[in-house]
Design a protein around this motif. Sequence first.
Motif, PDB file in Angstrom:
ATOM      1  N   ILE A   1       0.837  -1.204   0.000  1.00  0.00           N
ATOM      2  CA  ILE A   1       0.000   0.000   0.000  1.00  0.00           C
ATOM      3  C   ILE A   1       0.871   1.252   0.000  1.00  0.00           C
ATOM      4  CG2 ILE A   1      -1.623   1.342   1.396  1.00  0.00           C
ATOM      5  CD1 ILE A   1      -2.904  -1.382   2.156  1.00  0.00           C
ATOM      6  N   SER A   2       1.939   1.252   0.793  1.00  0.00           N
ATOM      7  CA  SER A   2       2.777   2.458   0.838  1.00  0.00           C
ATOM      8  C   SER A   2       3.481   2.677  -0.495  1.00  0.00           C
ATOM      9  CB  SER A   2       3.775   2.389   1.988  1.00  0.00           C
ATOM     10  OG  SER A   2       4.897   1.636   1.656  1.00  0.00           O
ATOM     11  N   SER A   3       3.954   1.610  -1.143  1.00  0.00           N
ATOM     12  CA  SER A   3       4.612   1.798  -2.437  1.00  0.00           C
ATOM     13  C   SER A   3       3.588   2.211  -3.492  1.00  0.00           C
ATOM     14  CB  SER A   3       5.353   0.537  -2.873  1.00  0.00           C
ATOM     15  OG  SER A   3       4.457  -0.494  -3.164  1.00  0.00           O
ATOM     16  N   PHE A   4       2.368   1.658  -3.402  1.00  0.00           N
ATOM     17  CA  PHE A   4       1.318   2.033  -4.342  1.00  0.00           C
ATOM     18  C   PHE A   4       0.944   3.503  -4.162  1.00  0.00           C
ATOM     19  CE2 PHE A   4      -3.229   2.605  -5.239  1.00  0.00           C
ATOM     20  CZ  PHE A   4      -3.223   2.313  -6.591  1.00  0.00           C
ATOM     21  N   SER A   5       0.782   3.932  -2.915  1.00  0.00           N
ATOM     22  CA  SER A   5       0.384   5.322  -2.681  1.00  0.00           C
ATOM     23  C   SER A   5       1.493   6.285  -3.094  1.00  0.00           C
ATOM     24  CB  SER A   5      -0.006   5.545  -1.225  1.00  0.00           C
ATOM     25  OG  SER A   5       1.068   5.301  -0.366  1.00  0.00           O
ATOM     26  N   ARG A   6       2.753   5.875  -2.918  1.00  0.00           N
ATOM     27  CA  ARG A   6       3.871   6.715  -3.370  1.00  0.00           C
ATOM     28  C   ARG A   6       3.848   6.851  -4.884  1.00  0.00           C
ATOM     29  NH1 ARG A   6       7.350   4.418   0.273  1.00  0.00           N
ATOM     30  NH2 ARG A   6       8.025   2.923  -1.264  1.00  0.00           N
ATOM     31  N   SER A   7       3.679   5.733  -5.585  1.00  0.00           N
ATOM     32  CA  SER A   7       3.679   5.806  -7.044  1.00  0.00           C
ATOM     33  C   SER A   7       2.447   6.552  -7.546  1.00  0.00           C
ATOM     34  CB  SER A   7       3.765   4.412  -7.667  1.00  0.00           C
ATOM     35  OG  SER A   7       2.701   3.612  -7.235  1.00  0.00           O
ATOM     36  N   PHE A   8       1.318   6.411  -6.842  1.00  0.00           N
ATOM     37  CA  PHE A   8       0.109   7.136  -7.217  1.00  0.00           C
ATOM     38  C   PHE A   8       0.331   8.635  -7.038  1.00  0.00           C
ATOM     39  CE2 PHE A   8      -4.104   8.919  -6.314  1.00  0.00           C
ATOM     40  CZ  PHE A   8      -4.746   8.548  -7.483  1.00  0.00           C
ATOM     41  N   ALA A   9       0.990   9.012  -5.943  1.00  0.00           N
ATOM     42  CA  ALA A   9       1.269  10.429  -5.697  1.00  0.00           C
ATOM     43  C   ALA A   9       2.199  10.984  -6.782  1.00  0.00           C
ATOM     44  CB  ALA A   9       1.896  10.613  -4.319  1.00  0.00           C
ATOM     45  N   ASP A  10       3.194  10.200  -7.180  1.00  0.00           N
ATOM     46  CA  ASP A  10       4.099  10.630  -8.254  1.00  0.00           C
ATOM     47  C   ASP A  10       3.342  10.797  -9.569  1.00  0.00           C
ATOM     48  OD1 ASP A  10       6.181  10.570  -6.478  1.00  0.00           O
ATOM     49  OD2 ASP A  10       6.973   8.646  -7.175  1.00  0.00           O
ATOM     50  N   LEU A  11       2.467   9.835  -9.864  1.00  0.00           N
ATOM     51  CA  LEU A  11       1.683   9.890 -11.085  1.00  0.00           C
ATOM     52  C   LEU A  11       0.767  11.108 -11.083  1.00  0.00           C
ATOM     53  CD1 LEU A  11       0.770   8.427 -13.713  1.00  0.00           C
ATOM     54  CD2 LEU A  11      -0.978   7.307 -12.323  1.00  0.00           C
ATOM     55  N   PHE A  12       0.120  11.355  -9.955  1.00  0.00           N
ATOM     56  CA  PHE A  12      -0.773  12.501  -9.836  1.00  0.00           C
ATOM     57  C   PHE A  12       0.003  13.808 -10.031  1.00  0.00           C
ATOM     58  CE2 PHE A  12      -3.023  15.758  -7.390  1.00  0.00           C
ATOM     59  CZ  PHE A  12      -4.276  15.673  -7.987  1.00  0.00           C
TER      60      PHE A  12
END
Length: 50
Positions: free
Chosen positions: A28-39
Amino acid sequence: MFLRAGPSISEYKEGKIKSIGLFFEKTISSFSRSFADLFEMLWSVLTTPF
């Protein structure tokens, strides 16, 4: 009297649950980090004047 070498059933289950929880936490933390980068990337593209 029963002697067993190894953790009891409850200790084993607790360890397994902890490792599953840790796995989900990392995922979840890696997903949320990559999602934040994508956003952030999308936001910079959308707000760039053409």
